[in-house]
Design an enzyme around this catalytic site. Structure first.
Site, short mmCIF file in Angstrom:
data_model
loop_
_atom_site.label_atom_id
_atom_site.label_comp_id
_atom_site.label_asym_id
_atom_site.label_seq_id
_atom_site.Cartn_x
_atom_site.Cartn_y
_atom_site.Cartn_z
CD GLU A 268 92.68 -77.89 31.97
OE1 GLU A 268 93.42 -76.91 31.77
OE2 GLU A 268 92.36 -78.28 33.10
CG ASP A 341 95.47 -79.51 37.98
OD1 ASP A 341 96.65 -79.12 37.88
OD2 ASP A 341 94.49 -78.81 37.67
CD GLU A 369 95.37 -73.85 39.56
OE1 GLU A 369 96.40 -74.16 38.96
OE2 GLU A 369 94.23 -74.11 39.13
O1 GCW Z 1 95.86 -76.51 37.18
C1 GCW Z 1 95.14 -76.32 35.99
C2 GCW Z 1 94.79 -74.87 35.98
C3 GCW Z 1 94.71 -74.27 34.61
C4 GCW Z 1 95.97 -74.66 33.83
C5 GCW Z 1 96.01 -76.17 33.72
C6 GCW Z 1 97.26 -76.66 32.99
C7 GCW Z 1 97.23 -73.41 32.24
O2 GCW Z 1 93.62 -74.66 36.70
O3 GCW Z 1 94.60 -72.88 34.75
O4 GCW Z 1 96.04 -74.04 32.57
O5 GCW Z 1 96.02 -76.74 35.00
O6 GCW Z 1 98.21 -77.03 33.68
O7 GCW Z 1 97.29 -76.70 31.78
#
Ligand code: GCW
Length: 684
Positions: A268, A341, A369
């Site tokens: 990312e 995720d 989240e």
């Molecule tokens: O779940 C996603 C999130 C990001 C997060 C990423 C990760 C810290 O939307 O905000 O960043 O995973 O785990 O690196």
């Protein structure tokens, strides 16, 4: 006259003991007369021991005397033994930390209304060496995916002012066995490693240390460039290596028991070794070498995916499996519970079963989240157990828990991480019920065998009331809450159909022009006039092949694939007949409605619990349960009406009548500007 009026008003309108939830599950009543506590002869009175003594003196309310003992023949690795004889209770361990965990266990028994019988012994040794929280807290005080205010770490005031919250935090963690913490976000700012910041980190570490908590930091792989003035961060460059060596020496001068680094690299947009044509092994091993002389560890995250053609669910495995066995002994690969995720429901990540010669640790997300943030009640012990108890089939009966607790080499460290849901609001987690997930993470990382039901009971009894008329129904609520959330959000293996950005509400239609495909819901649900779901079979992305047999075969066949993962692994026609005889379409509608019905029942359960809960927490939770029920209808209508455009089928008669119109929902944009309340008052 005025003064009297003032005094009367204060007494009438300000409750003397307003319940703000700040005490968490630690609600023992302080003794009027200190309890009898002694140390065995050979036991030294360390700072940790002093805490253990103080806790017992203040809160152990039985006349039975307690002796604390550190002895080499007692359980090691933070473990302890409690033993009750006619002479009293002894708490013993090979370390003072173990004794501290022992006394918290004793106090927990007391709070739950249980006790040790004469002749009874309790022995415990934790499941993992490191039971570690990951804070996604930024140096500017914000928290990525935090829904409980701002960061508890007050960098501006540190190291001068030490907030009393740090010690409360340490105590709360120690009471549930958590022994490590990463203070900052994995999307790490390079300045975290500046000398100025490290002094602040050292001040926090000093408060956490006596409670047995080790401090770790997330590091930005480009730090040597950004704050070190070098023109590269290439892990094979000797200047880069020398920079890290010097930095790490500085850290250990300030924090002699520093734990190590957590790294999110080449994920990312974060920098990493691949920026220089190097690999994850090159990057992780370089840092591991630097930390090794101090016994520090590197937690290297496997959460990597590119906007490539390959299925996102396959990528962590594809990137890491080729390196199995090549990582240094003090590297642990940190793997999210599922392959995508932290979705409401995912099958376990195939990496847990695949890596045989690499130490792997699970990462769970405590902060919700993707599960209603600090509004919805979703008890996560059930979800984490589901992952930990999954059979990987690498060897007979080797579960995810087993695979991650096994040491690949004798000196290896085992660990389990949880992304914290803690912020600076008075009740720590925004929702009073969300405290249960922090609690559950601690208890499960201590003992992965604990049933979710026991954890729910423990939490409710200590935090709210031991009255069975409260505990029995609310514990049922907690235990059903995960399934409820899956049902009204993403049943049958659907995933990632969240609104873009905030991830709170539904947006299966979401389409941001120019956006990466794998950041859009349609990538995941693949709805069309034939059906819905992601084909990960051998005819599709082939993700099933990353699992050992018989799972790969089981998942690959639509007829044997567990229905909870049906649309995760298969693109299924709308008229496909499910095991209960309903078509997929009808079943989808009924499942969404089941989720809604559950949330309505949760509101009722909570209303019936009124007599057992203080007015403040009762009211605050009631608002949240009501909002959760309204959100469930929002989710149901958004998803069912959106998918209906493809299925062309009617909602089965008597199932439900939508409350919203699709076009209104599609126009609606939830603005969440204040995460502390996650828009409590805002609804479509
Ligand atoms: O779940 C996603 C999130 C990001 C997060 C990423 C990760 C810290 O939307 O905000 O960043 O995973 O785990 O690196």
């Amino acid at each position: 006259m005025r003064i009297w009026w003032l005094i009367i008003s204060i007494f009438c309108f300000v409750p003397l003991h307003a319940e703000d939830g700040s005490q968490l599950w630690l609600r023992m009543k302080r003794n009027a007369v200190p309890a009898k506590v002694s140390l065995s002869k050979e036991t030294k009175k360390t700072e940790t021991m002093e805490i253990a003594i103080r806790e017992l003196r203040d809160y152990w309310n039985s006349p039975t005397a307690v002796t604390l003992k550190v002895a080499s023949d007692a359980p090691g690795r933070d473990g302890f033994a409690l033993n009750r004889t006619n002479n009293g209770i002894s708490v013993s361990s090979a370390t003072d930390r173990g004794v501290l965990y022992g006394i918290y266990s004793l106090l927990r028994l007391q709070q739950m209304g249980d006790s040790l019988q004469v002749g009874q012994t309790v022995q415990e040794v934790p499941s993992y060496d490191l039971r570690i929280l990951n804070h996604w807290d930024n140096p500017n005080g914000t928290i990525e995916r935090g829904y409980a205010g701002r960061s508890i770490w007050k960098w501006d005031e540190l190291p001068r002012r030490i907030s009393p919250v740090y010690e409360e935090y340490a105590r709360a963690n120690a009471s549930i066995g958590i022994n490590a913490t990463v203070l900052n976000n994995v999307n790490a700012k390079p300045e975290m490693l500046s000398t100025d910041m490290l002094r602040k980190v050292a001040a926090i570490a000093k408060v956490l240390r006596p409670y047995g908590i080790k401090t770790f930091l997330s590091v930005n792989f480009a730090s040597p460039k950004v704050i070190g003035g070098l023109d590269t961060a290439d892990p094979l460059d000797t200047q880069v290596q020398a920079w890290w060596k010097k930095k790490v020496a500085e850290i250990y001068r300030l924090i002699p028991d520093f734990g190590g680094f957590l790294v999110k690299a080449n994920s990312e947009g974060q920098p990493g070794p691949q920026d220089y044509g190097r690999t994850h092994v090159d990057g992780a091993n370089m840092l591991a070498d630097v930390l090794a002389p101090y016994k520090g560890v590197v937690m290297w995250r496997a959460f990597v995916y590119q906007a490539s053609s390959s299925d996102r669910a396959c990528q962590a495995y594809e990137e890491f499996m080729p390196f199995d066995g090549q990582f240094k002994e003090n590297v642990i690969i940190q793997v999210k519970n599922g392959p995508i995720d932290f979705q409401p429901r995912e099958p376990f990540s195939p990496l847990f079963g695949a890596m045989r010669n690499t130490q792997v640790m699970p990462e769970f997300q405590i902060t919700q989240e993707y599960l209603g943030q600090s509004i919805h009640t979703v008890f996560l012990a059930t979800m984490w157990k589901d992952c930990l108890d999954s059979d990987t089939y690498q060897e007979n009966g080797l579960t995810v828990a087993g695979a991650t607790q096994r040491r690949t080499v004798p000196g290896a460290t085992t660990a389990m991480a949880g992304v914290a849901n803690i912020g600076d609001v008075r009740n720590w987690t925004g929702s009073d019920m969300a405290q249960s997930n922090w609690y559950a993470f601690g208890r499960l990382s201590w003992n992965t065998e604990l049933p979710a039901a026991n954890i729910a009971d423990e939490f409710l009894k200590q935090t709210f009331s031991t009255d069975e008329r409260f505990v029995a129904p609310v514990s049922q609520l907690l235990l059903r809450s995960w399934n409820a959330a899956i049902s009204y959000m993403m049943p049958l293996g659907l995933h990632h159909i969240f609104a873009e950005g905030h991830h709170y509400g539904p947006e299966p239609w979401c389409n941001v022009p120019g956006f990466r495909k794998d950041w859009l819901p349609s990538y995941y649900h693949q709805a069309d006039s034939f059906g819905v779901g992601f084909d990960r079979t051998t005819n599709g992305s082939g993700a099933v092949k990353q699992y050992h047999e018989p799972l790969s075969v089981l998942y690959n066949d639509v007829n044997t694939c567990p229905e909870e993962y049906l649309l995760w692994f298969h693109h299924v026609s709308w008229d496909y007949i499910m095991r209960n005889g309903q078509t997929l379409w009808d079943n989808l509608c009924y499942t969404y409605q089941f989720g809604v019905d559950e949330t309505v029942r949760f509101v009722k359960t909570w209303e019936n619990a009124k007599a057992y809960v203080d007015a403040e927490r009762y009211e605050k939770m009631l608002q949240r349960f009501r909002r959760q029920a309204a959100d469930a209808e929002w989710w149901r209508d958004a998803c069912v009406l959106y998918f209906q455009q493809y299925s062309g089928e009617p909602i089965p008669a008597g199932c439900f009548t939508p409350k919203h119109r699709l076009e209104d929902l599609m126009r609606y944009k939830l603005r969440i500007d204040n995460y502390t309340a996650a828009g409590m008052d805002k609804l479509p």
